[in-house]
Design an enzyme around this catalytic site. Sequence first.
Site, PDB file in Angstrom:
ATOM      1  N   ASN A  79      -2.256  55.618 -40.567  1.00 21.96           N
ATOM      2  CA  ASN A  79      -2.574  54.930 -39.318  1.00 21.96           C
ATOM      3  C   ASN A  79      -3.408  55.824 -38.400  1.00 21.96           C
ATOM      4  OD1 ASN A  79      -0.673  52.769 -37.066  1.00 21.96           O
ATOM      5  ND2 ASN A  79      -2.748  53.515 -36.860  1.00 21.96           N
ATOM      6  N   THR A  80      -2.765  56.841 -37.827  1.00 18.40           N
ATOM      7  CA  THR A  80      -3.423  57.642 -36.788  1.00 18.40           C
ATOM      8  C   THR A  80      -4.766  58.216 -37.237  1.00 18.40           C
ATOM      9  OG1 THR A  80      -1.272  58.222 -35.868  1.00 18.40           O
ATOM     10  CG2 THR A  80      -3.129  59.639 -35.266  1.00 18.40           C
ATOM     11  N   ALA A 124       3.162  58.774 -42.787  1.00 19.86           N
ATOM     12  CA  ALA A 124       3.221  59.610 -41.590  1.00 19.86           C
ATOM     13  C   ALA A 124       2.660  61.015 -41.795  1.00 19.86           C
ATOM     14  CB  ALA A 124       4.640  59.736 -41.045  1.00 19.86           C
ATOM     15  N   GLY A 149       1.889  60.918 -36.474  1.00 24.23           N
ATOM     16  CA  GLY A 149       0.774  61.152 -35.570  1.00 24.23           C
ATOM     17  C   GLY A 149       0.318  62.585 -35.438  1.00 24.23           C
ATOM     18  N   LYS A 169       8.961  47.203 -43.000  1.00 21.10           N
ATOM     19  CA  LYS A 169       9.028  48.665 -43.008  1.00 21.10           C
ATOM     20  C   LYS A 169      10.080  49.065 -41.974  1.00 21.10           C
ATOM     21  CE  LYS A 169       6.743  52.764 -41.388  1.00 21.10           C
ATOM     22  NZ  LYS A 169       5.542  53.364 -40.795  1.00 21.10           N
TER      23      LYS A 169
END
Lengths: 254, 77
Positions: A205-206, A183, A157, A96
């Site tokens: 992710n976050t 994201a 994030g 990535k």
Amino acid sequence: MQSLIIDNFEIQNRLLIGTGKFQNKYDVRESIIQSGSQVVTVAVRRIDLERHEENILEYIPDGVKLMVNTSGARNADEVIRIARLAKECGYGNWIKIEVIDDSKYLLPDNQETIRATELLVKEGFVVFPYVSADLYVARELVKVGADTVMPLGSCIGTNQGLKAEEFIQILINEIEIPIIVDAGIGCPSHAAKAMEMGADAVLVNTAIATADNAPNMAKAFSKAIEAGRLAYESGIPDSQNIASASSPLSHLLS
Amino acid sequence: MHCMEVFLFSHMKIYLNGKLIEIEPQASLEACIIMFCPQAKDLVAEINTNIVKKEKWESTVLKDGDIVELIGFVGGG
């Protein structure tokens, strides 16, 4: 439900999980297991010789595909260096690309990403470039051989969801390689929305890592993504401005 | 770093992950890794930004002033 095939790898679960920011590494493992995610991202860094750090790879279940991100790279040359390091360790060739030289918004440098993509493709990497949702950038990525395009939903994030919705839709409509939204995805409904729009997968992710119960949140994302994809494949009806009765409008006995 | 004292009388200095350390002359990369990073698995080594394949660690002799980087995997999105 259709599988997503990338580099001959069959992805049935379209949730990709990033492994940063988790409170502990057991939650990383449990989140992957509970969600059924088949592809996860990791990063590479200089080892801290002063203290023993746990190896993240020991917490990734067998059979899960690793994708190494190039976080920390500020230009294409640094991307190449990181990608080669990752490959040398023997964990495959999925990369990535993240090229970021802006610490406030963490927006990707699209031009350097295109350059890095071209170089890595020539070296035989399977390339997942993280970029702004921009049609011209995406077309260039296709031209230089990217395997996917990963447009940002919103800044990394931030949990703000699909701020770039209209532009992501353009990529979904116009670009023939897989579109993986990456994201800013803050909750499962954001991910479901991206899938209903026709995105091929979502990377989170976050929102998982910082949830009170990360494994359950991962499971929730997985369900939302599955639901969104199933809805997309089922053909979502257009919205209308005028009401249309779902039940017969005639009187009961006439 | 404990091992610095061991090699107090040597003359070879290298940079290991950004820190200047002293190490036995003619030390191999493998010896350096075993000494300073014994527990790490899944690591990659670079000398002066060139990757050294694992099978060459033993035969690679460090030189004074070498910049050695040991890279591992961490969580990331």
